[in-house]
Motif scaffolding. Structure first.
Motif, PDB file in Angstrom:
ATOM      1  N   GLN A  47      80.331  27.743  52.776  1.00  0.00           N
ATOM      2  CA  GLN A  47      80.846  27.227  51.511  1.00  0.00           C
ATOM      3  C   GLN A  47      79.926  26.174  50.913  1.00  0.00           C
ATOM      4  N   ASN A  48      79.787  26.220  49.600  1.00  0.00           N
ATOM      5  CA  ASN A  48      79.241  25.116  48.821  1.00  0.00           C
ATOM      6  C   ASN A  48      80.375  24.607  47.959  1.00  0.00           C
ATOM      7  N   GLY A  49      80.745  23.344  48.140  1.00  0.00           N
ATOM      8  CA  GLY A  49      81.819  22.793  47.328  1.00  0.00           C
ATOM      9  C   GLY A  49      82.769  21.956  48.145  1.00  0.00           C
ATOM     10  N   ILE A  50      83.945  21.732  47.603  1.00  0.00           N
ATOM     11  CA  ILE A  50      84.970  20.929  48.260  1.00  0.00           C
ATOM     12  C   ILE A  50      86.332  21.592  48.050  1.00  0.00           C
ATOM     13  N   VAL A  51      87.071  21.728  49.142  1.00  0.00           N
ATOM     14  CA  VAL A  51      88.463  22.176  49.070  1.00  0.00           C
ATOM     15  C   VAL A  51      89.323  20.917  49.025  1.00  0.00           C
ATOM     16  N   GLU A  52      89.820  20.598  47.865  1.00  0.00           N
ATOM     17  CA  GLU A  52      90.502  19.319  47.673  1.00  0.00           C
ATOM     18  C   GLU A  52      91.841  19.251  48.402  1.00  0.00           C
ATOM     19  N   ASN A  53      92.499  20.389  48.603  1.00  0.00           N
ATOM     20  CA  ASN A  53      93.804  20.400  49.268  1.00  0.00           C
ATOM     21  C   ASN A  53      93.705  20.845  50.720  1.00  0.00           C
ATOM     22  N   TYR A  54      92.545  20.598  51.341  1.00  0.00           N
ATOM     23  CA  TYR A  54      92.359  21.117  52.696  1.00  0.00           C
ATOM     24  C   TYR A  54      93.286  20.466  53.716  1.00  0.00           C
ATOM     25  N   GLN A  55      93.626  19.186  53.511  1.00  0.00           N
ATOM     26  CA  GLN A  55      94.507  18.531  54.466  1.00  0.00           C
ATOM     27  C   GLN A  55      95.883  19.190  54.481  1.00  0.00           C
ATOM     28  N   GLU A  56      96.376  19.486  53.309  1.00  0.00           N
ATOM     29  CA  GLU A  56      97.671  20.159  53.206  1.00  0.00           C
ATOM     30  C   GLU A  56      97.612  21.538  53.863  1.00  0.00           C
ATOM     31  N   LEU A  57      96.548  22.296  53.566  1.00  0.00           N
ATOM     32  CA  LEU A  57      96.399  23.627  54.156  1.00  0.00           C
ATOM     33  C   LEU A  57      96.211  23.539  55.664  1.00  0.00           C
ATOM     34  N   LYS A  58      95.454  22.543  56.093  1.00  0.00           N
ATOM     35  CA  LYS A  58      95.191  22.390  57.533  1.00  0.00           C
ATOM     36  C   LYS A  58      96.488  22.137  58.295  1.00  0.00           C
ATOM     37  N   GLN A  59      97.326  21.262  57.769  1.00  0.00           N
ATOM     38  CA  GLN A  59      98.598  20.991  58.442  1.00  0.00           C
ATOM     39  C   GLN A  59      99.488  22.229  58.467  1.00  0.00           C
ATOM     40  N   GLU A  60      99.481  22.969  57.398  1.00  0.00           N
ATOM     41  CA  GLU A  60     100.254  24.219  57.352  1.00  0.00           C
ATOM     42  C   GLU A  60      99.769  25.198  58.415  1.00  0.00           C
ATOM     43  N   ILE A 115      97.970  24.493  61.170  1.00  0.00           N
ATOM     44  CA  ILE A 115      98.225  23.949  62.511  1.00  0.00           C
ATOM     45  C   ILE A 115      99.660  24.251  62.938  1.00  0.00           C
ATOM     46  N   SER A 116     100.591  24.148  62.007  1.00  0.00           N
ATOM     47  CA  SER A 116     101.992  24.432  62.327  1.00  0.00           C
ATOM     48  C   SER A 116     102.207  25.889  62.692  1.00  0.00           C
ATOM     49  N   LYS A 117     101.271  26.739  62.300  1.00  0.00           N
ATOM     50  CA  LYS A 117     101.366  28.167  62.627  1.00  0.00           C
ATOM     51  C   LYS A 117     100.511  28.537  63.832  1.00  0.00           C
ATOM     52  N   GLY A 118      99.950  27.512  64.516  1.00  0.00           N
ATOM     53  CA  GLY A 118      99.239  27.763  65.753  1.00  0.00           C
ATOM     54  C   GLY A 118      97.728  27.775  65.667  1.00  0.00           C
ATOM     55  N   HIS A 119      97.171  27.509  64.515  1.00  0.00           N
ATOM     56  CA  HIS A 119      95.718  27.489  64.371  1.00  0.00           C
ATOM     57  C   HIS A 119      95.150  26.197  64.942  1.00  0.00           C
ATOM     58  N   GLU A 120      94.012  26.279  65.586  1.00  0.00           N
ATOM     59  CA  GLU A 120      93.347  25.115  66.167  1.00  0.00           C
ATOM     60  C   GLU A 120      92.008  24.895  65.470  1.00  0.00           C
ATOM     61  N   PHE A 121      91.720  23.635  65.141  1.00  0.00           N
ATOM     62  CA  PHE A 121      90.511  23.288  64.405  1.00  0.00           C
ATOM     63  C   PHE A 121      89.563  22.497  65.305  1.00  0.00           C
ATOM     64  N   ILE A 122      88.261  22.751  65.115  1.00  0.00           N
ATOM     65  CA  ILE A 122      87.268  22.084  65.960  1.00  0.00           C
ATOM     66  C   ILE A 122      86.310  21.211  65.161  1.00  0.00           C
ATOM     67  N   HIS A 166      90.415  30.235  58.697  1.00  0.00           N
ATOM     68  CA  HIS A 166      91.764  30.264  59.271  1.00  0.00           C
ATOM     69  C   HIS A 166      92.766  30.823  58.270  1.00  0.00           C
ATOM     70  N   LEU A 167      92.616  30.447  57.011  1.00  0.00           N
ATOM     71  CA  LEU A 167      93.518  30.937  55.968  1.00  0.00           C
ATOM     72  C   LEU A 167      93.341  32.444  55.780  1.00  0.00           C
ATOM     73  N   ILE A 168      92.076  32.892  55.781  1.00  0.00           N
ATOM     74  CA  ILE A 168      91.818  34.331  55.661  1.00  0.00           C
ATOM     75  C   ILE A 168      92.438  35.076  56.836  1.00  0.00           C
ATOM     76  N   ALA A 169      92.283  34.525  58.043  1.00  0.00           N
ATOM     77  CA  ALA A 169      92.858  35.168  59.231  1.00  0.00           C
ATOM     78  C   ALA A 169      94.378  35.237  59.130  1.00  0.00           C
ATOM     79  N   GLU A 170      94.981  34.210  58.557  1.00  0.00           N
ATOM     80  CA  GLU A 170      96.431  34.184  58.412  1.00  0.00           C
ATOM     81  C   GLU A 170      96.908  35.292  57.483  1.00  0.00           C
ATOM     82  N   TYR A 171      96.128  35.597  56.463  1.00  0.00           N
ATOM     83  CA  TYR A 171      96.519  36.618  55.493  1.00  0.00           C
ATOM     84  C   TYR A 171      96.036  38.026  55.884  1.00  0.00           C
TER      85      TYR A 171
END
Length: 625
Positions: free
Chosen positions: A99-112, A114-121, A131-136
């Motif tokens: 990616q080039n850019g910034i995902v401004e709502n990443y914290q909100e998406l990250k918490q969502e 994580i609640s579904k079992g995704h782990e971030f490194i 992770h979002l693509i994998a979820e969909y």
């Protein structure tokens, strides 16, 4: 900011990706990485630091994959460590994203997630995307890869361009763009993508730039483009007029030095594009010698001009303000684009708004112009937006959103510190000011002729400065090995050149430098002066020459070492060093005064052994806020 590349075709992807990243290294400096698909699995290699470290790692591997994505990073979220480097993957390793850019709502998406079992490194915003693509991702859907990416990007807020691989689809590369540049290159049975066409010109000159809200599928058979709603789009590629030679150093040690030397040609090209070649044979009382081809409604009942820009473009705009007010007699206001977005000027009637950006992708400038268009969209005719762009990239985001573009014709600029694009922007302001002056009859025909003749002599005069002063400046640079501070002084139309000279030195040599109006020295900054602080005084001939000399005397009295930028035949004994430029009309002097300052900054940085083309903490195109 960051640079992304992608490839799918018949050749080995790794070398194409890495060589593409080398062309984009000016966009990022703290880490790099690539991902390919090998035997049905995502294979990723990342390295902290310069791209050389990634190439060293890759040389130890054998990888014949014919599809891949790559990235060179300019950190926004997370430290410059390997675990924060792109590409990022989901937990199962089925998707890889750059990616080039910034995902401004990443914290909100990250918490969502994580609640579904995704782990971030990592600490990055980008990691939420795979992770979002994998979820969909639903392998049972009609078009699972494209569907998942499309659903994911519609959840992202911010400015981004992404490239995505899926291990289950080894013959597809998906890319998407929202407010960050992304261009697709077309070859024979192979396709490329990159943040900048500099990574593409060695492979193809047929390209297509994605627009905001577009997503594309690249396969060995072709390119399909959709909008984020899933509607198929038909778009035609264009042919670049650049060659691979334009992105090579051609024997120069650095791109910055090459680009300083290209300025005579750049000025000639820009002047030839806009000055009617037959102007001297026309009736100057009736004919406007400038051909900008702007729409008539741009000029109608014009009362004000406001300019938004950042960095070096802001300095060029300050020169433009002087020209537009003094030549065309139009009140002009210059604002930092980043500040204008949050404190816009009150709306004025019959106003042109000009956005100035060399890349056409500067996020703050684009956002300021979009805000201006929106807030004027419901106004009556006299308040409606008239928006121009001054850029080196008419095909950019800026070019697609403004009413018309003034192309600066500077050619591609690789060095992060702008040189030839600054000069080209200033030339564009001369052209605009003269065009408006001719239409408004604010200068006499004889004065118009004087300025035009002076402009046409500038390329030769720049060549003269480079030939005569460069050896002297190279030697002078060695006298500041331990200097920590510089002061640059100018007045009138050359005050912006003092600012630009200071900025160039700061950018590439990491020496603290400040530019001041020379008359303001005694109102505070003079307290900084002593024998360890060199002062560069821009004392061009004209109405303020004696004033600048007087202000320089004040610095001399405080033991400062004085360096003078002076016109020929204006030698002053008080200067320890003089940088001589040809005698020129005061109104044209900024173009000549800036050349020795560019060379001085270059040679000081080079003498210090610094990375001139890729200075720390900086990126060529600032595509995030």
């Amino acid at each position: 900011m960051c640079g992304i590349v992608g490839y799918i075709g018949t050749q080995g992807a790794i070398e194409i990706l890495v060589s593409g990243l080398e062309k984009l290294e000016y966009r990022g400096y703290d880490s790099a990485g690539v991902a390919t698909i090998v035997e049905g699995e995502i294979h990723s290699v990342r390295a902290k630091g310069k791209l050389y470290n990634l190439r060293t790692k890759l040389e130890k591997e054998t990888n014949i994959s014919q599809i891949g994505i790559g990235h060179t990073r300019w950190a926004t979220h997370g430290k410059p460590e390997e675990y924060n480097a792109h590409p990022h993957r989901d937990n199962k390793g089925r998707f890889a994203v750059v990616q080039n850019g910034i995902v401004e709502n990443y914290q909100e998406l990250k918490q969502e997630l994580i609640s579904k079992g995704h782990e971030f490194i990592s600490d990055t915003d980008t990691e939420v995307i795979p992770h979002l693509i994998a979820e969909y991702y639903n392998p049972e859907s009609n078009d699972p890869f494209m569907d998942a990416v499309n659903k994911a990007v519609t959840r992202l807020d911010g400015a981004f361009a992404i490239g995505v691989l899926c291990a289950d689809f080894p013959d597809e590369l998906i890319v998407a763009r929202q407010s960050a540049p992304l261009t697709i290159g077309f070859g024979q049975g192979e396709f490329f993508c990159a943040s900048d066409v500099t990574a593409l010109v060695h492979h193809t000159n047929t390209v297509l730039s994605l627009d905001n809200g577009e997503i594309a599928r690249l396969t060995p058979l072709g390119v399909e483009i959709y909008d984020f709603t899933g509607k198929r789009l038909r778009k035609n590629p264009r042919t670049l007029d650049w060659s691979p030679v334009t992105v090579e150093k051609q024997g120069y040690r650095h791109f910055m030095l090459k680009e300083i030397h290209e300025q005579p040609s750049v000025v000639r090209t820009c002047l030839e594009a806009y000055i009617n070649p037959d102007w001297h044979s026309q009736n100057s009382d009736e004919e406007n010698p400038i051909t900008l081809n702007l729409k008539p409604e741009i000029y109608e009942d014009l009362e004000h001009i406001q300019i938004v820009a950042c960095g070096t473009s802001w300095h060029a705009s300050l020169v433009g303000k002087y020209l537009l007010e003094q030549i065309a007699q139009i009140p002009t206001f210059v604002q930092y684009a980043s500040e204008y977005r949050y404190a816009p000027s009150p709306m004025m009637r019959n106003t042109i708004t000009i956005g100035v950006t060399q890349s056409g992708e500067t996020a703050d400038t684009i956002a300021a112009l979009e805000m201006e268009r929106q807030r004027r969209s419901s106004c009556d005719r006299t308040y409606q937006a008239r928006i121009l762009g001054i850029t080196n990239r008419p095909e950019s985001t800026l070019g697609g959103m403004v009413d018309q573009v003034i192309n600066t014709y500077a050619g591609i600029e690789i060095g992060v510190a702008a040189t030839k694009t600054f000069v080209a922007q200033v030339i564009a302001f001369y052209i605009l000011a003269l065009d408006l002056a001719g239409r408004r009859k604010t200068i006499t025909p004889s004065r118009m002729e004087e300025i035009l003749k002076g402009l046409l002599q500038l390329p030769t005069q720049i060549e003269q400065i480079i030939h005569s002063e460069e050896p002297k400046i190279r030697d002078l640079a060695h006298q500041f090995p331990d200097t920590k501070d510089f002061i640059f002084l100018g007045r009138g139309i050359n005050f912006p050149i003092a600012l630009e000279g200071a900025l160039k030195l700061k950018e590439i040599s990491y020496i603290h430098a400040e530019g001041y109006p020379a008359g303001e020295m005694k109102h505070g900054p003079i307290a900084l002066l002593d024998a360890h602080v060199p002062v560069v005084a821009i004392a061009m001939g004209g109405s303020v020459y004696e004033k600048v000399i007087s202000n320089a005397q004040e610095a001399k009295a405080r033991d400062a070492r004085l360096i003078g930028v002076l016109p020929q035949n204006h030698h002053e004994d008080m200067f320890q060093d003089t940088l001589i430029v040809p005698e020129v009309d005061e109104i044209l002097s900024p173009i000549l005064a800036v050349i020795p300052l560019q060379l001085l900054s270059y040679y000081i940085a080079s003498m210090r052994g610094l990375d001139v083309d890729q200075p720390r903490n900086l990126a060529k195109s600032v595509t995030v806020e």
